[in-house]
Design an enzyme around this catalytic site. Sequence first.
Site, short mmCIF file in Angstrom:
data_model
loop_
_atom_site.label_atom_id
_atom_site.label_comp_id
_atom_site.label_asym_id
_atom_site.label_seq_id
_atom_site.Cartn_x
_atom_site.Cartn_y
_atom_site.Cartn_z
N SER A 97 0.86 -1.18 0.00
CA SER A 97 0.00 0.00 0.00
C SER A 97 0.89 1.23 0.00
O SER A 97 2.04 1.17 0.45
CB SER A 97 -0.89 0.02 1.25
OG SER A 97 -1.48 1.30 1.45
N TYR A 140 -1.09 -0.78 10.21
CA TYR A 140 -1.29 -1.05 8.79
C TYR A 140 -0.02 -0.71 7.99
O TYR A 140 0.44 -1.50 7.16
CB TYR A 140 -2.47 -0.23 8.27
CG TYR A 140 -2.85 -0.49 6.83
CD1 TYR A 140 -3.43 -1.70 6.46
CD2 TYR A 140 -2.63 0.47 5.85
CE1 TYR A 140 -3.79 -1.95 5.15
CE2 TYR A 140 -2.98 0.23 4.53
CZ TYR A 140 -3.56 -0.98 4.19
OH TYR A 140 -3.90 -1.22 2.87
N PHE A 172 -8.26 2.73 -3.50
CA PHE A 172 -9.04 2.00 -4.50
C PHE A 172 -10.46 1.73 -4.00
O PHE A 172 -10.72 1.67 -2.81
CB PHE A 172 -8.36 0.68 -4.85
CG PHE A 172 -7.36 0.79 -5.98
CD1 PHE A 172 -7.60 0.17 -7.20
CD2 PHE A 172 -6.21 1.54 -5.82
CE1 PHE A 172 -6.70 0.29 -8.24
CE2 PHE A 172 -5.30 1.66 -6.86
CZ PHE A 172 -5.54 1.04 -8.07
#
Length: 255
Positions: free
Chosen positions: A148, A161, A194
């Site tokens: 990411s 994350y 996205f």
Amino acid sequence: MRMKNKTFLVTGGASGLGEATVRMIAANEGNIVIVDRDELKAFELVEELGSQVSFIQTDVTDDEEAKRAVDFALERYGSIYGLVNCAGIGIAKKITGKSGIHGIDTFKKVLNVNLNGTFSMIQHATVAMQGNEENRDGERGVIINTASVAAFDGQIGQAAYAASKGAIVSMTLPLARELATHGIRVITIAPGIFETPMFASLPAAAKESLGNMTPFPKRLGNPKEYAQLTEHIIKNPMLNGEVIRLDGAIRMQMK
């Protein structure tokens, strides 16, 4: 590498980026094993796309289940030539906030799914790929991981994350160097924002606001665009050991 009659494992293949990848491989006449926890959505895809698509319910954080998914693909199709890791979760939480401290268990959960699950699938798929017949370039397989932009531009609340995705970025080159001996390529895609199930519940105005953060095009990415890049990676043997940002030139702000 041609996809026709070759078998690919796609984790998180029942929805989002994984689903788009499954559809792309099916369009190229490849075989796919969907590795996911969502039985309902997976079987809907199997019913729609036909016998070239199979499903095995799998928790990628369980190493035994990861191995079982690979064994299932081998039993059904005889070989595995590709692995696309799309399974992942995102939990946004500050280290300290109104709800208390972040908590080590939450941190471990994110790393367990995003990082450990990815690595577990890689090691078992690699063993299977080593026995494949080489093509003219000596290639036996390809592994595509999903990181990411948070690996580079992590926002406030994304410590867990960003750490999980940063680790995937960091292991790309060491894995590519090691597996080159076996003719197996390793590439990582780092998507921006996205249109995936993670953002499905957001109001239209919120999605538009997020899309406007992208310099061009000013919108959320379409999972089909992730699948298009995946298709090119599979077909282009010179792509190896690299992390590719797929983000419309976005650079995330602090929050």
